[in-house]
Motif scaffolding. Sequence first.
Motif, PDB file in Angstrom:
ATOM      1  N   ILE A   5       0.853  -1.178   0.000  1.00 15.89           N
ATOM      2  CA  ILE A   5       0.000   0.000   0.000  1.00 15.89           C
ATOM      3  C   ILE A   5       0.894   1.235   0.000  1.00 15.89           C
ATOM      4  CG2 ILE A   5      -1.763   1.281   1.258  1.00 15.89           C
ATOM      5  CD1 ILE A   5      -2.647  -1.428   2.455  1.00 15.89           C
ATOM      6  N   VAL A   6       0.697   2.082  -0.980  1.00 11.93           N
ATOM      7  CA  VAL A   6       1.497   3.286  -1.114  1.00 11.93           C
ATOM      8  C   VAL A   6       1.123   4.288  -0.022  1.00 11.93           C
ATOM      9  CG1 VAL A   6       2.032   5.213  -2.655  1.00 11.93           C
ATOM     10  CG2 VAL A   6       1.626   2.946  -3.600  1.00 11.93           C
ATOM     11  N   ALA A   7       2.116   4.857   0.639  1.00 11.22           N
ATOM     12  CA  ALA A   7       1.858   5.886   1.651  1.00 11.22           C
ATOM     13  C   ALA A   7       1.357   7.147   0.953  1.00 11.22           C
ATOM     14  CB  ALA A   7       3.120   6.177   2.438  1.00 11.22           C
ATOM     15  N   SER A   8       0.190   7.616   1.362  1.00 10.21           N
ATOM     16  CA  SER A   8      -0.432   8.768   0.724  1.00 10.21           C
ATOM     17  C   SER A   8      -1.460   9.360   1.673  1.00 10.21           C
ATOM     18  CB  SER A   8      -1.115   8.315  -0.567  1.00 10.21           C
ATOM     19  OG  SER A   8      -2.034   9.261  -1.023  1.00 10.21           O
ATOM     20  N   TRP A   9      -1.714  10.663   1.533  1.00  8.50           N
ATOM     21  CA  TRP A   9      -2.753  11.300   2.341  1.00  8.50           C
ATOM     22  C   TRP A   9      -4.134  10.842   1.901  1.00  8.50           C
ATOM     23  CZ3 TRP A   9      -1.476  12.946   6.783  1.00  8.50           C
ATOM     24  CH2 TRP A   9      -0.229  13.527   7.000  1.00  8.50           C
ATOM     25  N   ASN A  10      -4.229  10.175   0.749  1.00  9.95           N
ATOM     26  CA  ASN A  10      -5.512   9.643   0.289  1.00  9.95           C
ATOM     27  C   ASN A  10      -5.853   8.325   0.965  1.00  9.95           C
ATOM     28  OD1 ASN A  10      -6.043  11.732  -1.519  1.00  9.95           O
ATOM     29  ND2 ASN A  10      -4.860  10.743  -3.131  1.00  9.95           N
ATOM     30  N   ILE A  11      -4.908   7.770   1.696  1.00  9.88           N
ATOM     31  CA  ILE A  11      -5.112   6.496   2.386  1.00  9.88           C
ATOM     32  C   ILE A  11      -4.930   6.722   3.881  1.00  9.88           C
ATOM     33  CG2 ILE A  11      -4.243   4.145   2.694  1.00  9.88           C
ATOM     34  CD1 ILE A  11      -3.388   4.223  -0.238  1.00  9.88           C
ATOM     35  N   ASP A  14      -9.250   4.429   7.313  1.00  7.98           N
ATOM     36  CA  ASP A  14     -10.430   3.899   6.617  1.00  7.98           C
ATOM     37  C   ASP A  14     -10.019   2.815   5.625  1.00  7.98           C
ATOM     38  OD1 ASP A  14     -11.854   5.937   7.917  1.00  7.98           O
ATOM     39  OD2 ASP A  14     -11.816   7.252   6.173  1.00  7.98           O
ATOM     40  N   SER A  15      -9.123   3.180   4.716  1.00  7.92           N
ATOM     41  CA  SER A  15      -8.679   2.224   3.693  1.00  7.92           C
ATOM     42  C   SER A  15      -7.865   1.090   4.289  1.00  7.92           C
ATOM     43  CB  SER A  15      -7.845   2.941   2.622  1.00  7.92           C
ATOM     44  OG  SER A  15      -8.672   3.762   1.845  1.00  7.92           O
ATOM     45  N   LEU A  16      -7.052   1.398   5.281  1.00 11.27           N
ATOM     46  CA  LEU A  16      -6.247   0.343   5.909  1.00 11.27           C
ATOM     47  C   LEU A  16      -7.136  -0.677   6.596  1.00 11.27           C
ATOM     48  CD1 LEU A  16      -3.295   2.458   7.323  1.00 11.27           C
ATOM     49  CD2 LEU A  16      -3.354   1.081   5.222  1.00 11.27           C
ATOM     50  N   SER A  17      -8.213  -0.227   7.220  1.00 14.00           N
ATOM     51  CA  SER A  17      -9.126  -1.178   7.862  1.00 14.00           C
ATOM     52  C   SER A  17      -9.867  -1.999   6.806  1.00 14.00           C
ATOM     53  CB  SER A  17     -10.100  -0.464   8.796  1.00 14.00           C
ATOM     54  OG  SER A  17     -10.916   0.435   8.080  1.00 14.00           O
TER      55      SER A  17
END
Length: 82
Positions: A5-11, A14-17
């Motif tokens: 998973i690319v580190a980004s402010w868009n993730i 929420d997305s990690l869960s």
Amino acid sequence: DSAGIVASWNITSDSLSAWLANKISASELVLIKSCVIDPQLSLHQLADLDIVDKAFCSFVDLATFKIHIINSKCFETLGRYT
């Protein structure tokens, strides 16, 4: 790093869960938010309003689990309705 998973402010969490829910074959995912959640809004609309992160929809696009996004004040009632 090993999740790819690319580190980004868009993730965010929420997305990690959502990623983790997919990984462990969860039957449900509950996101608890501090803002009021309009149950009529789609996930894409919630992302447009920055209630869930921008990448969330792509992480749950093929999800087989139920998704609940609720206000933190409603958390106590979740068990009564599911």
